[in-house]
Write a protein that holds these residues in place. Structure first.
Motif, PDB file in Angstrom:
ATOM      1  N   VAL A 105       0.820  -1.385  -0.123  1.00  0.00           N
ATOM      2  CA  VAL A 105       0.020  -0.024  -0.008  1.00  0.00           C
ATOM      3  C   VAL A 105       1.198   0.921   0.055  1.00  0.00           C
ATOM      4  O   VAL A 105       0.657   2.235  -0.385  1.00  0.00           O
ATOM      5  CB  VAL A 105      -1.426   0.067   0.902  1.00  0.00           C
ATOM      6  CG1 VAL A 105      -1.583   1.522   1.056  1.00  0.00           C
ATOM      7  CG2 VAL A 105      -2.101  -1.063   1.189  1.00  0.00           C
ATOM      8  N   GLY A 106       1.852   1.019   0.834  1.00  0.00           N
ATOM      9  CA  GLY A 106       3.110   1.890   1.115  1.00  0.00           C
ATOM     10  C   GLY A 106       3.579   2.461  -0.491  1.00  0.00           C
ATOM     11  O   GLY A 106       3.669   3.825  -0.836  1.00  0.00           O
ATOM     12  N   VAL A 107       4.177   1.714  -1.497  1.00  0.00           N
ATOM     13  CA  VAL A 107       4.685   2.118  -2.541  1.00  0.00           C
ATOM     14  C   VAL A 107       3.353   2.074  -3.114  1.00  0.00           C
ATOM     15  O   VAL A 107       4.085   3.194  -4.046  1.00  0.00           O
ATOM     16  CB  VAL A 107       4.687   1.194  -3.517  1.00  0.00           C
ATOM     17  CG1 VAL A 107       5.246   0.723  -4.726  1.00  0.00           C
ATOM     18  CG2 VAL A 107       6.243   0.102  -2.419  1.00  0.00           C
ATOM     19  N   LEU A 108       2.197   2.157  -3.515  1.00  0.00           N
ATOM     20  CA  LEU A 108       0.870   1.960  -4.311  1.00  0.00           C
ATOM     21  C   LEU A 108       0.452   3.976  -3.720  1.00  0.00           C
ATOM     22  O   LEU A 108      -0.287   4.354  -4.688  1.00  0.00           O
ATOM     23  CB  LEU A 108       0.226   1.153  -4.631  1.00  0.00           C
ATOM     24  CG  LEU A 108       0.721  -0.338  -4.819  1.00  0.00           C
ATOM     25  CD1 LEU A 108      -0.892  -0.891  -4.612  1.00  0.00           C
ATOM     26  CD2 LEU A 108       0.835   0.367  -6.688  1.00  0.00           C
ATOM     27  N   VAL A 109       0.744   4.307  -2.846  1.00  0.00           N
ATOM     28  CA  VAL A 109       0.256   5.856  -2.419  1.00  0.00           C
ATOM     29  C   VAL A 109       2.002   6.587  -2.546  1.00  0.00           C
ATOM     30  O   VAL A 109       0.742   7.902  -3.131  1.00  0.00           O
ATOM     31  CB  VAL A 109       0.234   5.916  -0.829  1.00  0.00           C
ATOM     32  CG1 VAL A 109      -0.600   6.604  -0.243  1.00  0.00           C
ATOM     33  CG2 VAL A 109      -1.550   4.488  -0.604  1.00  0.00           C
ATOM     34  N   LEU A 110       3.042   6.416  -1.898  1.00  0.00           N
ATOM     35  CA  LEU A 110       3.675   6.928  -2.374  1.00  0.00           C
ATOM     36  C   LEU A 110       4.081   7.458  -3.817  1.00  0.00           C
ATOM     37  O   LEU A 110       4.238   8.829  -3.776  1.00  0.00           O
ATOM     38  CB  LEU A 110       5.167   6.595  -1.312  1.00  0.00           C
ATOM     39  CG  LEU A 110       6.312   7.185  -0.981  1.00  0.00           C
ATOM     40  CD1 LEU A 110       5.961   9.146  -0.785  1.00  0.00           C
ATOM     41  CD2 LEU A 110       7.395   6.485  -1.402  1.00  0.00           C
ATOM     42  N   ALA A 138      -0.127  15.471   0.449  1.00  0.00           N
ATOM     43  CA  ALA A 138      -1.076  14.194   1.404  1.00  0.00           C
ATOM     44  C   ALA A 138      -1.157  13.111   1.347  1.00  0.00           C
ATOM     45  O   ALA A 138      -0.707  12.686   1.746  1.00  0.00           O
ATOM     46  CB  ALA A 138      -2.370  14.517   0.964  1.00  0.00           C
ATOM     47  N   LEU A 139      -1.144  12.841   0.098  1.00  0.00           N
ATOM     48  CA  LEU A 139      -0.748  11.249  -0.281  1.00  0.00           C
ATOM     49  C   LEU A 139       0.993  10.886  -0.237  1.00  0.00           C
ATOM     50  O   LEU A 139       0.826  10.103   0.247  1.00  0.00           O
ATOM     51  CB  LEU A 139      -1.354  11.324  -2.237  1.00  0.00           C
ATOM     52  CG  LEU A 139      -1.516   9.777  -2.072  1.00  0.00           C
ATOM     53  CD1 LEU A 139      -2.624   9.509  -1.498  1.00  0.00           C
ATOM     54  CD2 LEU A 139      -1.943  10.023  -3.983  1.00  0.00           C
ATOM     55  N   ALA A 140       1.858  11.977  -0.535  1.00  0.00           N
ATOM     56  CA  ALA A 140       3.496  11.754  -0.459  1.00  0.00           C
ATOM     57  C   ALA A 140       3.087  11.909   1.016  1.00  0.00           C
ATOM     58  O   ALA A 140       3.998  10.541   1.694  1.00  0.00           O
ATOM     59  CB  ALA A 140       4.149  12.922  -1.299  1.00  0.00           C
ATOM     60  N   LYS A 141       2.831  12.454   1.953  1.00  0.00           N
ATOM     61  CA  LYS A 141       2.877  12.281   3.322  1.00  0.00           C
ATOM     62  C   LYS A 141       2.250  10.548   4.230  1.00  0.00           C
ATOM     63  O   LYS A 141       2.877  10.237   4.217  1.00  0.00           O
ATOM     64  CB  LYS A 141       2.283  13.799   4.032  1.00  0.00           C
ATOM     65  CG  LYS A 141       3.192  14.780   3.700  1.00  0.00           C
ATOM     66  CD  LYS A 141       2.266  15.424   4.426  1.00  0.00           C
ATOM     67  CE  LYS A 141       3.249  17.100   4.453  1.00  0.00           C
ATOM     68  NZ  LYS A 141       2.418  18.640   4.339  1.00  0.00           N
ATOM     69  N   ALA A 142       1.179  10.522   3.332  1.00  0.00           N
ATOM     70  CA  ALA A 142       0.605   9.781   4.313  1.00  0.00           C
ATOM     71  C   ALA A 142       1.704   8.322   3.255  1.00  0.00           C
ATOM     72  O   ALA A 142       1.762   7.159   4.150  1.00  0.00           O
ATOM     73  CB  ALA A 142      -1.173   9.457   3.135  1.00  0.00           C
ATOM     74  N   GLY A 143       1.876   8.815   2.503  1.00  0.00           N
ATOM     75  CA  GLY A 143       3.056   7.415   1.625  1.00  0.00           C
ATOM     76  C   GLY A 143       4.282   6.966   2.354  1.00  0.00           C
ATOM     77  O   GLY A 143       4.330   5.900   3.231  1.00  0.00           O
ATOM     78  N   SER A 144       4.410   8.293   3.262  1.00  0.00           N
ATOM     79  CA  SER A 144       5.599   7.871   3.730  1.00  0.00           C
ATOM     80  C   SER A 144       5.518   7.190   5.207  1.00  0.00           C
ATOM     81  O   SER A 144       6.343   6.317   5.438  1.00  0.00           O
ATOM     82  CB  SER A 144       6.201   9.071   4.119  1.00  0.00           C
ATOM     83  OG  SER A 144       5.857   9.983   3.246  1.00  0.00           O
ATOM     84  N   ILE A 145       4.548   7.604   5.943  1.00  0.00           N
ATOM     85  CA  ILE A 145       3.498   7.475   7.212  1.00  0.00           C
ATOM     86  C   ILE A 145       3.640   5.575   6.973  1.00  0.00           C
ATOM     87  O   ILE A 145       3.751   4.463   7.613  1.00  0.00           O
ATOM     88  CB  ILE A 145       2.794   7.732   7.521  1.00  0.00           C
ATOM     89  CG1 ILE A 145       2.551   9.188   7.558  1.00  0.00           C
ATOM     90  CG2 ILE A 145       2.409   7.949   8.837  1.00  0.00           C
ATOM     91  CD1 ILE A 145       3.959   9.700   8.820  1.00  0.00           C
ATOM     92  N   ILE A 146       2.662   5.529   5.665  1.00  0.00           N
ATOM     93  CA  ILE A 146       2.782   3.920   5.577  1.00  0.00           C
ATOM     94  C   ILE A 146       3.809   3.062   5.691  1.00  0.00           C
ATOM     95  O   ILE A 146       3.922   1.585   6.201  1.00  0.00           O
ATOM     96  CB  ILE A 146       1.499   3.734   4.464  1.00  0.00           C
ATOM     97  CG1 ILE A 146       0.519   4.546   4.856  1.00  0.00           C
ATOM     98  CG2 ILE A 146       1.278   2.185   3.624  1.00  0.00           C
ATOM     99  CD1 ILE A 146      -0.383   4.539   3.786  1.00  0.00           C
ATOM    100  N   ILE A 147       5.132   3.586   4.556  1.00  0.00           N
ATOM    101  CA  ILE A 147       6.305   3.057   4.761  1.00  0.00           C
ATOM    102  C   ILE A 147       7.079   3.014   5.157  1.00  0.00           C
ATOM    103  O   ILE A 147       7.624   1.605   6.138  1.00  0.00           O
ATOM    104  CB  ILE A 147       7.059   3.754   3.687  1.00  0.00           C
ATOM    105  CG1 ILE A 147       6.035   3.015   2.084  1.00  0.00           C
ATOM    106  CG2 ILE A 147       8.318   2.725   3.223  1.00  0.00           C
ATOM    107  CD1 ILE A 147       6.642   2.664   0.809  1.00  0.00           C
ATOM    108  N   LEU A 148       6.464   3.891   6.683  1.00  0.00           N
ATOM    109  CA  LEU A 148       7.557   3.711   8.126  1.00  0.00           C
ATOM    110  C   LEU A 148       6.558   2.601   8.200  1.00  0.00           C
ATOM    111  O   LEU A 148       7.820   2.070   9.520  1.00  0.00           O
ATOM    112  CB  LEU A 148       7.662   4.873   8.806  1.00  0.00           C
ATOM    113  CG  LEU A 148       8.101   5.263   9.902  1.00  0.00           C
ATOM    114  CD1 LEU A 148       9.291   4.943   9.832  1.00  0.00           C
ATOM    115  CD2 LEU A 148       7.904   6.297  10.367  1.00  0.00           C
ATOM    116  N   ALA A 149       5.873   2.953   9.304  1.00  0.00           N
ATOM    117  CA  ALA A 149       4.460   2.197   9.531  1.00  0.00           C
ATOM    118  C   ALA A 149       5.404  -0.009   8.864  1.00  0.00           C
ATOM    119  O   ALA A 149       5.622  -0.416   9.947  1.00  0.00           O
ATOM    120  CB  ALA A 149       3.441   1.606   9.159  1.00  0.00           C
TER     121      ALA A 149
END
Ligand code: HEM
Ligand code: HEM
Length: 132
Positions: free
Chosen positions: A77-82, A96-107
């Motif tokens: 999901v992180g790759v697909l969002v970031l 917004a999408l880059a920020k959300a993707g970064s958090i998901i990748i970090l998680a």
């Protein structure tokens, strides 16, 4: 191959192919403005997921349970969002999408640390021991 390793490597190959097509289009057009999106699609999609897949193959015991499954889902999901998030950020539309993707990748990486810690000092599933 266990299902989670397959989900990592199959995704990794698809992201790599997409990242390469992205790179070829950039080269052909001479417009490198989206290089950061291409780079991160390859590095997080191809490299990181291939590394996760290698780990889950080496330690199949780590591949069972909700923690490992959530880790891999978050990585995808992180790759697909970031990736589109970086494109939108470079275009100046929204971060917004880059920020959300970064958090998901970090998680996903934090979950991976927990999976590795949980796996502890178990031996890898290789044929090495038979060859020793
Ligand atoms: C068919 C294969 C590929 C092509 C044609 C390609 C093409 C390109 C191009 C044209 C650039 C922009 C260079 C610049 O403006 O200085 C670039 C940057 C980059 N590529 Fe690739 N690439 C390919 C595969 C890969 C792979 C497999 C990876 C990683 C595993 C990768 C990682 C990167 C990185 C990290 C950057 C720099 C991103 C940045 O400046 O933020 N590329 N690539
Ligand atoms: C949450 C994950 C990540 C975020 C939010 C992130 C963010 C960024 C940002 C903002 C840049 C600067 C882009 C620019 O100036 O155009 C960058 C560059 C870069 N990142 Fe990431 N990154 C992440 C993960 C990674 C990972 C896992 C790798 C490698 C495996 C990586 C490799 C690179 C490389 C090679 C560059 C280009 C450096 C350069 O052009 O000098 N990044 N990243």
């Amino acid at each position: 191959m266990n299902g989670l390793a397959r989900a990592c490597w199959l995704g990794a190959a698809i992201y790599a192919a997409a990242g390469m097509i992205f790179g070829i289009v950039m080269s052909a057009s001479g417009d490198h403005s989206l290089a950061a999106a291409h780079g991160h699609l390859n590095l997080l999609g191809w490299v990181s997921l291939a590394l996760y897949g290698s780990f889950y193959s080496l330690f199949p015991v780590a591949a069972s349970g909700w923690l490992a499954r959530s880790q891999v889902v978050a990585a995808h999901v992180g790759v697909l969002v970031l990736t589109p998030g970086i494109v939108l950020a470079i275009d100046g539309r929204t971060e917004a999408l880059a920020k959300a993707g970064s958090i998901i990748i970090l998680a996903s990486m934090v979950l991976f640390a927990l999976v590795v810690a949980r796996t502890g000092t178990r031996k890898p599933a290789t044929t090495m021991s038979a060859a020793e």
